[in-house]
Scaffold this active site. Sequence first.
Site, PDB file in Angstrom:
ATOM      1  N   HIS A   1       0.811  -1.209   0.000  1.00 46.94           N
ATOM      2  CA  HIS A   1       0.000   0.000   0.000  1.00 46.94           C
ATOM      3  C   HIS A   1       0.848   1.265   0.000  1.00 46.94           C
ATOM      4  O   HIS A   1       0.323   2.372   0.009  1.00 46.94           O
ATOM      5  CB  HIS A   1      -0.932  -0.015   1.224  1.00 46.94           C
ATOM      6  CG  HIS A   1      -1.951   1.085   1.219  1.00 46.94           C
ATOM      7  ND1 HIS A   1      -2.197   1.868   0.116  1.00 46.94           N
ATOM      8  CD2 HIS A   1      -2.763   1.553   2.168  1.00 46.94           C
ATOM      9  CE1 HIS A   1      -3.135   2.754   0.403  1.00 46.94           C
ATOM     10  NE2 HIS A   1      -3.484   2.588   1.653  1.00 46.94           N
ATOM     11  N   CYS A   2       2.204   1.128  -0.027  1.00 47.21           N
ATOM     12  CA  CYS A   2       3.021   2.340   0.109  1.00 47.21           C
ATOM     13  C   CYS A   2       3.855   2.658  -1.127  1.00 47.21           C
ATOM     14  O   CYS A   2       3.631   3.673  -1.780  1.00 47.21           O
ATOM     15  CB  CYS A   2       3.947   2.185   1.309  1.00 47.21           C
ATOM     16  SG  CYS A   2       3.071   2.263   2.861  1.00 47.21           S
ATOM     17  N   ILE A   3       4.813   1.776  -1.426  1.00 45.54           N
ATOM     18  CA  ILE A   3       5.836   2.125  -2.418  1.00 45.54           C
ATOM     19  C   ILE A   3       5.241   2.355  -3.824  1.00 45.54           C
ATOM     20  O   ILE A   3       5.660   3.273  -4.520  1.00 45.54           O
ATOM     21  CB  ILE A   3       6.967   1.054  -2.453  1.00 45.54           C
ATOM     22  CG1 ILE A   3       7.439   0.727  -1.028  1.00 45.54           C
ATOM     23  CG2 ILE A   3       8.139   1.524  -3.305  1.00 45.54           C
ATOM     24  CD1 ILE A   3       8.068   1.859  -0.278  1.00 45.54           C
TER      25      ILE A   3
ATOM     26  N   ASP B   1       2.522   5.995  -2.874  1.00 46.08           N
ATOM     27  CA  ASP B   1       2.852   7.282  -2.244  1.00 46.08           C
ATOM     28  C   ASP B   1       3.655   8.233  -3.137  1.00 46.08           C
ATOM     29  O   ASP B   1       3.407   9.441  -3.119  1.00 46.08           O
ATOM     30  CB  ASP B   1       3.619   7.057  -0.928  1.00 46.08           C
ATOM     31  CG  ASP B   1       2.824   6.232   0.055  1.00 46.08           C
ATOM     32  OD1 ASP B   1       1.624   6.005  -0.212  1.00 46.08           O
ATOM     33  OD2 ASP B   1       3.393   5.802   1.066  1.00 46.08           O
TER      34      ASP B   1
END
Length: 449
Positions: free
Chosen positions: A285-287, A290
Amino acid sequence: MSQLSAVPANSPAAQLHARIENASAIVGVVGLGYVGLPLLAAFHAAGFKVIGFDKDNRKIKALHRGENYLKHLGQDLVSRMRKEGPDRFDATADFTRLGECDAVLSCVPTPLGAHLEPDLSYVDGSAADIAATLRPGQLIVLESSTYPRTTREIMLPKFENKGMVLGETVFVAYSPERENPGSKDFSTATIPKLVGGLDPVSGELAALLYRKAIKAEVVHVETAEVAEAAKLLENIYRAVNIALVNEMKIVLDAMGIDVWQVIEAAKTKPFGFQAFYPGPGLGGHCIPIDPYYLTWKAREYGHPTRFIELSGEINRGMPQFVVNKIALALNDAGKSVKNSRVLVLGLAYKPDVDDVRESPSFELIEKLEHLGAHVDYHDPHVPETHEMRHYDVDKESVELTADAVAGYDCVVIATNHSSTDWAMVAEKAQLIVDTRNAMHGFGGNVVKA
Ligand SMILES: NC(=O)c1ccc[n+]([C@@H]2O[C@H](COP(=O)([O-])OP(=O)(O)OC[C@H]3O[C@@H](n4cnc5c(N)ncnc54)[C@H](O)[C@@H]3O)[C@@H](O)[C@H]2O)c1
């Protein structure tokens, strides 16, 4: 000088300060997912009464049954909290109860829209819920990953519209989550925590609160914007460096040089080099998400984010690189992708977790099926799939027996879960396409991709 020490006695700030110091403050966590649930548990362990809020009633019901739906956090995480009774732990989908909390920490999702634009609808909705019951003296902290100024531009106006004054009657801060699910070395309480306020008093109150629950250092930065931007820098740094090794992989592969050996060799340098590893594409869910938050916001200031766009282009191209390698490897064996039986090992985006969000395995499966392959998957952490935002793969994990492995034309290693019997895979598989160097030291008919 501490601004907090200068606030009048009996002011909302002074009262909240006292409640944090003596642990009588009630801490509410909004969004009980990979970030929110362990955060709730950390404040519970620090002696605070905690209330968890989530829109997903299935999660609330599971918590009331004492069940932990995030297995990597340990089976007894929720039952331990429940044992101490409703005076210490509660979970609810009734957002009017937000007014009971002295501090509200929002950990809602921040995904991308169809055109890689930030989808702040969850942050916006959560701020509206908090505003609906806002009372003087509450501390609100956003934890979701997002672009700089989100806390000030999206959240604060909702509170000011309720007549609140920043730093006097409402306190607002940003503190990014640095959760690393599946890591045995770090947990919420042992990862240093950044905290920045929208004003000095908010920042001090938030830092004070986190210092009660976080055993590692709480780093109080000057503004919420510094904390927001630092979180993005951390993730962009990873995305760019992963793209770099993925590009090295493509080039070295063409030269017949093993990128994994090259990284091991470079890693022996004791300074100036940090190892990153290639893979079948970005997940989680991040790299993958974001960096594009910054890209979007940077346009407002007239600046392109070239490193981000370039690394996104390379990382997003990796599943196709892997599919091409599979096609060539099958071709070498005198087979076509069409009608081949392919087993994908690992659906989660990284080892030893059940998180499949943005996992490149789905793209591999869809691309291979599009070419006419019959694809199964095995993942001990993901027994079945369901429709997701981008993919509609409806499958159940097959058992990883020696007979099953031997029956596939190609086994594709997408995720290297530590429980997989790699020796058996090496011995039985007809052909292995390995994107993780999982077969290192095991032999077998391996093509690295
Ligand atoms: N997962 C990670 O490893 C990680 C690490 C660092 C930062 N983050 C960031 O933290 C944030 C949360 O991520 P996550 O992985 O915990 O997501 P998640 O999907 O696991 O959990 C989010 C939860 O919020 C709930 N929710 C959605 N809208 C809500 C609302 N309006 N009110 C209350 N609950 C609501 C969902 O039902 C879900 O349970 C994201 O911004 C993410 O980028 C995640």
